[in-house]
Scaffold this motif. Structure first.
Motif, PDB file in Angstrom:
ATOM      1  N   SER A  18      25.702  54.757  53.926  1.00 24.18           N
ATOM      2  CA  SER A  18      25.419  53.898  55.009  1.00 24.18           C
ATOM      3  C   SER A  18      26.314  52.586  54.987  1.00 24.18           C
ATOM      4  O   SER A  18      26.605  52.218  53.795  1.00 24.18           O
ATOM      5  N   ALA A  19      26.340  52.079  56.119  1.00 24.38           N
ATOM      6  CA  ALA A  19      27.282  50.899  56.158  1.00 24.38           C
ATOM      7  C   ALA A  19      26.507  49.670  55.408  1.00 24.38           C
ATOM      8  O   ALA A  19      27.382  48.817  54.943  1.00 24.38           O
ATOM      9  N   GLN A  20      25.351  49.905  55.152  1.00 24.51           N
ATOM     10  CA  GLN A  20      24.495  48.725  54.452  1.00 24.51           C
ATOM     11  C   GLN A  20      24.935  48.582  53.052  1.00 24.51           C
ATOM     12  O   GLN A  20      25.001  47.519  52.365  1.00 24.51           O
ATOM     13  N   SER A  21      25.279  49.740  52.670  1.00 18.84           N
ATOM     14  CA  SER A  21      25.633  49.698  51.058  1.00 18.84           C
ATOM     15  C   SER A  21      26.956  49.604  50.627  1.00 18.84           C
ATOM     16  O   SER A  21      27.491  49.420  49.479  1.00 18.84           O
ATOM     17  N   MET A  22      27.817  49.394  51.999  1.00 17.77           N
ATOM     18  CA  MET A  22      29.353  49.244  51.699  1.00 17.77           C
ATOM     19  C   MET A  22      29.798  48.066  50.832  1.00 17.77           C
ATOM     20  O   MET A  22      30.517  48.115  49.750  1.00 17.77           O
ATOM     21  N   PRO A  23      29.107  47.008  50.951  1.00 21.64           N
ATOM     22  CA  PRO A  23      29.580  46.005  49.913  1.00 21.64           C
ATOM     23  C   PRO A  23      29.483  46.103  48.346  1.00 21.64           C
ATOM     24  O   PRO A  23      30.062  45.189  47.556  1.00 21.64           O
ATOM     25  N   LYS A  24      28.440  47.051  48.051  1.00 24.76           N
ATOM     26  CA  LYS A  24      28.209  47.139  46.748  1.00 24.76           C
ATOM     27  C   LYS A  24      29.671  47.806  45.920  1.00 24.76           C
ATOM     28  O   LYS A  24      29.642  47.538  44.853  1.00 24.76           O
ATOM     29  N   ALA A  25      30.410  48.147  46.558  1.00 21.43           N
ATOM     30  CA  ALA A  25      31.602  48.589  45.942  1.00 21.43           C
ATOM     31  C   ALA A  25      32.483  47.361  45.401  1.00 21.43           C
ATOM     32  O   ALA A  25      33.131  47.707  44.228  1.00 21.43           O
ATOM     33  N   GLY A  26      32.930  46.534  45.795  1.00 19.85           N
ATOM     34  CA  GLY A  26      33.158  45.107  45.556  1.00 19.85           C
ATOM     35  C   GLY A  26      32.329  44.659  44.382  1.00 19.85           C
ATOM     36  O   GLY A  26      33.013  44.271  43.390  1.00 19.85           O
ATOM     37  N   LEU A  27      30.954  44.745  44.257  1.00 16.31           N
ATOM     38  CA  LEU A  27      30.323  44.413  43.180  1.00 16.31           C
ATOM     39  C   LEU A  27      30.722  45.306  42.052  1.00 16.31           C
ATOM     40  O   LEU A  27      30.662  44.842  40.986  1.00 16.31           O
ATOM     41  N   ARG A  28      30.624  46.678  42.103  1.00 11.63           N
ATOM     42  CA  ARG A  28      31.056  47.626  41.144  1.00 11.63           C
ATOM     43  C   ARG A  28      32.177  47.038  40.452  1.00 11.63           C
ATOM     44  O   ARG A  28      32.292  47.300  39.426  1.00 11.63           O
ATOM     45  N   VAL A  29      33.470  46.920  41.376  1.00  9.26           N
ATOM     46  CA  VAL A  29      34.739  46.364  40.897  1.00  9.26           C
ATOM     47  C   VAL A  29      34.454  45.087  40.020  1.00  9.26           C
ATOM     48  O   VAL A  29      35.100  45.015  38.752  1.00  9.26           O
ATOM     49  N   LEU A  30      33.765  44.257  40.498  1.00  9.72           N
ATOM     50  CA  LEU A  30      33.762  43.170  39.525  1.00  9.72           C
ATOM     51  C   LEU A  30      32.795  43.415  38.379  1.00  9.72           C
ATOM     52  O   LEU A  30      33.297  42.918  37.238  1.00  9.72           O
ATOM     53  N   VAL A  31      31.736  44.345  38.178  1.00 12.68           N
ATOM     54  CA  VAL A  31      31.213  44.594  36.963  1.00 12.68           C
ATOM     55  C   VAL A  31      32.171  45.393  35.934  1.00 12.68           C
ATOM     56  O   VAL A  31      32.070  45.210  34.990  1.00 12.68           O
ATOM     57  N   LEU A  32      32.859  46.355  36.602  1.00 13.62           N
ATOM     58  CA  LEU A  32      33.724  47.065  35.743  1.00 13.62           C
ATOM     59  C   LEU A  32      34.763  45.981  35.322  1.00 13.62           C
ATOM     60  O   LEU A  32      35.245  46.437  34.058  1.00 13.62           O
ATOM     61  N   SER A  33      35.248  45.119  35.920  1.00 19.43           N
ATOM     62  CA  SER A  33      36.391  44.147  35.428  1.00 19.43           C
ATOM     63  C   SER A  33      35.634  43.334  34.394  1.00 19.43           C
ATOM     64  O   SER A  33      36.253  43.015  33.565  1.00 19.43           O
ATOM     65  N   LEU A  34      34.459  42.888  34.616  1.00 17.74           N
ATOM     66  CA  LEU A  34      33.720  42.157  33.302  1.00 17.74           C
ATOM     67  C   LEU A  34      33.904  42.817  32.184  1.00 17.74           C
ATOM     68  O   LEU A  34      33.875  42.360  31.231  1.00 17.74           O
TER      69      LEU A  34
END
Length: 182
Positions: free
Chosen positions: A58-74
């Motif tokens: 869904s379009a509503q969950s799309m921003p979570k990809a950026g959050l996932r990249v942030l957590v993986l980078s941490l």
């Protein structure tokens, strides 16, 4: 966009479009690619492969990809396992506090410790021999399927470079703080 937003300033369109594209990549993990230069047709493509299932759901969950990249980078920045307190502190600075509903990510604690753990993007485990118990995050098997530590690192370097160009005074201040220490 030209007819609705930039009616009187159409000369600014290339700059506005470029900045909007950069924001989409940084925030949503989606890159804007031109597929038909003659007709000016563009599509959104996932950055690092992490947004593929998000685009389908869904379009509503799309921003979570950026959050996932942030957590993986941490996780990468902390030696392949990020202490839970480091992750929550970083997310809290962005307004995504654990246990508190966030407009984009919902409850970050639920998302990271349950949803992404069940989807095998993250491993959430107790630090061995910790008393009282402490927890840490690691890359999950599915994160390795969709991307690599190298790709995430390169992506972060690009973001940092863009940030430095857009906010040179903030970048210089951050460098000074890094050199001076806490």
């Amino acid at each position: 966009m030209l007819n609705t937003i930039l009616t009187d300033n159409q000369d600014h369109f290339p700059m506005v479009f470029r900045k909007a594209s950069q924001c989409l990549q940084l925030v949503f993990g989606m890159a804007v690619k031109e597929v038909d230069p003659r007709e000016h047709i563009y599509v959104l493509v996932p950055t690092l492969g992490l947004a593929y299932e998000v685009m389908q759901s869904s379009a509503q969950s799309m921003p979570k990809a950026g959050l996932r990249v942030l957590v993986l980078s941490l996780i990468i920045r902390n030696g392949d396992c990020a202490p839970e307190e480091v992750v929550w502190e970083t997310l809290s600075r962005m307004g995504a506090c654990p246990g508190k509903e966030h407009s984009v990510s919902g409850d970050p604690r639920e998302l990271l410790t349950h949803v992404w753990v069940q989807e095998d993007y993250l491993v959430y485990r107790q630090v061995p021999d910790s008393d009282p118990a402490r927890y840490e995050f690691l890359w999950g098997p599915w994160a390795y399927v969709e991307t690599s530590k190298w790709q995430v690192t390169v992506y972060l370097l690009r973001i940092n470079e863009r940030f430095s160009r857009v906010f040179p005074s903030l970048s210089a201040e951050a460098e000074r703080e890094e050199e001076d220490g806490p």
